[in-house]
Design an enzyme around this catalytic site. Sequence first.
Site, PDB file in Angstrom:
ATOM      1  NE  ARG A 104      -0.365  -7.001   0.210  1.00  0.00           N
ATOM      2  CZ  ARG A 104      -0.898  -5.795   0.205  1.00  0.00           C
ATOM      3  NH1 ARG A 104      -1.833  -5.480   1.091  1.00  0.00           N
ATOM      4  NH2 ARG A 104      -0.544  -4.890  -0.680  1.00  0.00           N
TER       5      ARG A 104
ATOM      6  CG  ASN B  15      -2.861  -5.583  -3.307  1.00  0.00           C
ATOM      7  OD1 ASN B  15      -1.810  -5.612  -3.944  1.00  0.00           O
ATOM      8  ND2 ASN B  15      -3.477  -4.465  -3.037  1.00  0.00           N
TER       9      ASN B  15
ATOM     10  N   GLY C 226       3.686   1.520  -3.896  1.00  0.00           N
ATOM     11  CA  GLY C 226       3.855   2.748  -4.685  1.00  0.00           C
ATOM     12  C   GLY C 226       5.273   2.951  -5.217  1.00  0.00           C
TER      13      GLY C 226
ATOM     14  CB  ILE D  78      -6.238   6.626 -15.763  1.00  0.00           C
ATOM     15  CG1 ILE D  78      -6.088   5.269 -16.473  1.00  0.00           C
ATOM     16  CG2 ILE D  78      -7.692   7.077 -15.724  1.00  0.00           C
ATOM     17  CD1 ILE D  78      -6.560   5.231 -17.907  1.00  0.00           C
TER      18      ILE D  78
HETATM   19  P1  ADP Z   1      -2.589  -1.762   0.826  1.00  0.00           P
HETATM   20  O1  ADP Z   1      -3.401  -1.747  -0.417  1.00  0.00           O
HETATM   21  O2  ADP Z   1      -2.930  -2.861   1.747  1.00  0.00           O
HETATM   22  O3  ADP Z   1      -2.472  -0.441   1.464  1.00  0.00           O
HETATM   23  P2  ADP Z   1       0.132  -1.368   0.171  1.00  0.00           P
HETATM   24  O4  ADP Z   1       0.637  -1.615  -1.210  1.00  0.00           O
HETATM   25  O5  ADP Z   1       0.052   0.026   0.648  1.00  0.00           O
HETATM   26  O6  ADP Z   1      -1.218  -2.137   0.253  1.00  0.00           O
HETATM   27  O7  ADP Z   1       1.036  -2.211   1.138  1.00  0.00           O
HETATM   28  C1  ADP Z   1       0.693  -2.613   2.447  1.00  0.00           C
HETATM   29  C2  ADP Z   1       1.917  -2.654   3.275  1.00  0.00           C
HETATM   30  O8  ADP Z   1       2.895  -3.496   2.728  1.00  0.00           O
HETATM   31  C3  ADP Z   1       2.550  -1.304   3.433  1.00  0.00           C
HETATM   32  O9  ADP Z   1       3.031  -1.232   4.727  1.00  0.00           O
HETATM   33  C4  ADP Z   1       3.657  -1.308   2.398  1.00  0.00           C
HETATM   34  O10 ADP Z   1       4.726  -0.492   2.795  1.00  0.00           O
HETATM   35  C5  ADP Z   1       4.040  -2.759   2.375  1.00  0.00           C
HETATM   36  N1  ADP Z   1       4.431  -3.241   1.051  1.00  0.00           N
HETATM   37  C6  ADP Z   1       3.631  -3.474   0.001  1.00  0.00           C
HETATM   38  N2  ADP Z   1       4.282  -3.993  -1.017  1.00  0.00           N
HETATM   39  C7  ADP Z   1       5.559  -4.100  -0.636  1.00  0.00           C
HETATM   40  C8  ADP Z   1       6.743  -4.598  -1.249  1.00  0.00           C
HETATM   41  N3  ADP Z   1       6.739  -5.100  -2.472  1.00  0.00           N
HETATM   42  N4  ADP Z   1       7.869  -4.540  -0.544  1.00  0.00           N
HETATM   43  C9  ADP Z   1       7.886  -4.065   0.707  1.00  0.00           C
HETATM   44  N5  ADP Z   1       6.792  -3.603   1.348  1.00  0.00           N
HETATM   45  C10 ADP Z   1       5.654  -3.624   0.694  1.00  0.00           C
HETATM   46  P1  ADP Z   2       1.242  -0.765  -5.936  1.00  0.00           P
HETATM   47  O1  ADP Z   2       1.549  -2.208  -6.177  1.00  0.00           O
HETATM   48  O2  ADP Z   2       2.422   0.026  -5.603  1.00  0.00           O
HETATM   49  O3  ADP Z   2       0.079  -0.602  -5.020  1.00  0.00           O
HETATM   50  P2  ADP Z   2      -0.575  -0.064  -8.106  1.00  0.00           P
HETATM   51  O4  ADP Z   2      -0.467  -0.612  -9.485  1.00  0.00           O
HETATM   52  O5  ADP Z   2      -1.682  -0.572  -7.275  1.00  0.00           O
HETATM   53  O6  ADP Z   2       0.821  -0.246  -7.386  1.00  0.00           O
HETATM   54  O7  ADP Z   2      -0.672   1.514  -8.208  1.00  0.00           O
HETATM   55  C1  ADP Z   2      -0.579   2.341  -7.069  1.00  0.00           C
HETATM   56  C2  ADP Z   2      -1.378   3.620  -7.308  1.00  0.00           C
HETATM   57  O8  ADP Z   2      -0.899   4.311  -8.467  1.00  0.00           O
HETATM   58  C3  ADP Z   2      -2.856   3.414  -7.578  1.00  0.00           C
HETATM   59  O9  ADP Z   2      -3.593   3.329  -6.389  1.00  0.00           O
HETATM   60  C4  ADP Z   2      -3.213   4.650  -8.386  1.00  0.00           C
HETATM   61  O10 ADP Z   2      -3.390   5.760  -7.541  1.00  0.00           O
HETATM   62  C5  ADP Z   2      -1.966   4.876  -9.196  1.00  0.00           C
HETATM   63  N1  ADP Z   2      -2.058   4.246 -10.528  1.00  0.00           N
HETATM   64  C6  ADP Z   2      -1.695   2.994 -10.860  1.00  0.00           C
HETATM   65  N2  ADP Z   2      -1.866   2.751 -12.162  1.00  0.00           N
HETATM   66  C7  ADP Z   2      -2.357   3.896 -12.709  1.00  0.00           C
HETATM   67  C8  ADP Z   2      -2.698   4.329 -14.046  1.00  0.00           C
HETATM   68  N3  ADP Z   2      -2.571   3.534 -15.085  1.00  0.00           N
HETATM   69  N4  ADP Z   2      -3.153   5.597 -14.195  1.00  0.00           N
HETATM   70  C9  ADP Z   2      -3.263   6.427 -13.150  1.00  0.00           C
HETATM   71  N5  ADP Z   2      -2.926   6.109 -11.897  1.00  0.00           N
HETATM   72  C10 ADP Z   2      -2.478   4.857 -11.664  1.00  0.00           C
HETATM   73 MG    MG Z   3      -1.903  -1.257  -5.338  1.00  0.00          MG
END
Ligand code: ADP
Ligand code: ADP
Ligand code: MG
Length: 455
Positions: free
Chosen positions: A292, A290, A165, A203
């Site tokens: 993983r 993702n 996030g 969105i």
């Molecule tokens: P999930 O969809 O599995 O919940 P998250 O994006 O929330 O994926 O990430 C899972 C874990 O990895 C969380 O503990 C988050 O803080 C950590 N994490 C994810 N992406 C990164 C990143 N780019 N750098 C550091 N920590 C990350």
């Molecule tokens: P991260 O790698 O940090 O998980 P994501 O691209 O998966 O990043 O986005 C994290 C969250 O942000 C999504 O789960 C969703 O709630 C919100 N999000 C991402 N892209 C959009 C979008 N284009 N419009 C609205 N919400 C979004």
């Molecule tokens: Mg994501």
Amino acid sequence: MFKKILVANRGEIAVRIIRTCHELGIDTVAIYSTADKTALHVQLARESICIGPAKSTLSYLNIKNILEVASNFGCDAIHPGFGFLSENETFAKLCEECGITFIGPSSEVIALMGNKKAARKLMLEYGIPVVPGSNQEIIDPPHGLEIAKEIGFPVLIKASSGGGGKGMRRVFHEHEFIDAYTSAQSEARVNFGDDEMYIEKLIMNPKHIEFQIVADTYGHVVHLCERDCSIQRRNQKMIEESPSKALTPSLRAKMGQVAIKAAKACHYENVGTIEFVVDQQGNYYFIEMNTRIQVEHPVTEMITGIDLIKEQIRIAFKQPLSFTQDQIKINGHAIECRINAEDPRHNFMATPGKVERLHLPGGMGVRIDTGLYQGYVVSPHYDSMVLKIIVLGNNRLEALRRMRRVLEELVIDGITTNQELQYFILHHSDYIKGNFTTGFIEENLDELVGAIYEK
Ligand code: ADP
Ligand code: ADP
Ligand code: MG
């Protein structure tokens, strides 16, 4: 089969991986930082070794030390868990070069899908719906503004290397754009060492729906249905469930096929997740993959009966999938609540400290994944997620009632957690009706926090 696996992680996920390894008759090596000397994963593994100081860049991210340990201990594979080195292409590549199997996809696929902008481009080429957005390079903030105007406000500024996030900003008005872009970009630079940005249409009121996919070396790709991960704080998930109330069987089948197509597009191997946002009209858009195992994987395990870590290990050992798409059935309804050491009353500030008293609930359909025990000290150095509750019911209402009962029974004394917040969400009429989008916590925060204060 592998003889010995090094688990390159900590906390509940390290514990969870070690459990499956032992069930498969595979020995385990735990690594730990000086802050984690007495951690549960260290106690459960057959062997363990300290690899550095508390700071993760010097321990859990210390590639050289980890590879040296794997080699010295005679490990034939490394499981990276999630976070840390799980999506680090250099690490995966070095494992390959050292003759140690990295339990996950190839370094090339990690690199390709790890760049969210590149992943978007690939999906576009394969006809997979992506959120309308920028596909060209953004030269500077004013250039970004031009692109944002073309896309149309509101927009979401995102970091190509983003995760957890971070590096994201919503922008509703033109005049806010430059500041938002600059700050998102510097956050990306600090957190990911990469400040490439892209812009998507924001969105409005979407649901976050993701599909679990499993792919072996022989080109078989199966999806294990969806998870609804719309309950989020700061774009980070807090409650997940499967199946999603928002999907009809036909939409599930359609999105499942799209997820499989996405996995095939990048020649994916191992388990992975295709994330979508779904708008109010039921239109779905790919946002990222993702590469993983995910935090919320137990929700899928509960409804399918498939051990995803076991599948990861089998696939990494070049065994073919042991099931076909037709054999995948949804049995009941599962919900996961992430318990974080954080204070929802104070902007979700982390609350490390000592667990003075702990009671872990049990009973039918209840699974608890945690590294906590009585006397354990939650370290300020790592992620605040300390425990996951996963429940299975015959239907959503049964699962919901079970989760409420478990949240009433769970006792974690000594540290503040989000347990009460979770409890009040589970009692919120919109949550009960399935009437929620990714803005749910933000929209209801005052009411939910008010309930915590009144208690
Ligand atoms: P999930 O969809 O599995 O919940 P998250 O994006 O929330 O994926 O990430 C899972 C874990 O990895 C969380 O503990 C988050 O803080 C950590 N994490 C994810 N992406 C990164 C990143 N780019 N750098 C550091 N920590 C990350
Ligand atoms: P991260 O790698 O940090 O998980 P994501 O691209 O998966 O990043 O986005 C994290 C969250 O942000 C999504 O789960 C969703 O709630 C919100 N999000 C991402 N892209 C959009 C979008 N284009 N419009 C609205 N919400 C979004
Ligand atoms: Mg994501």
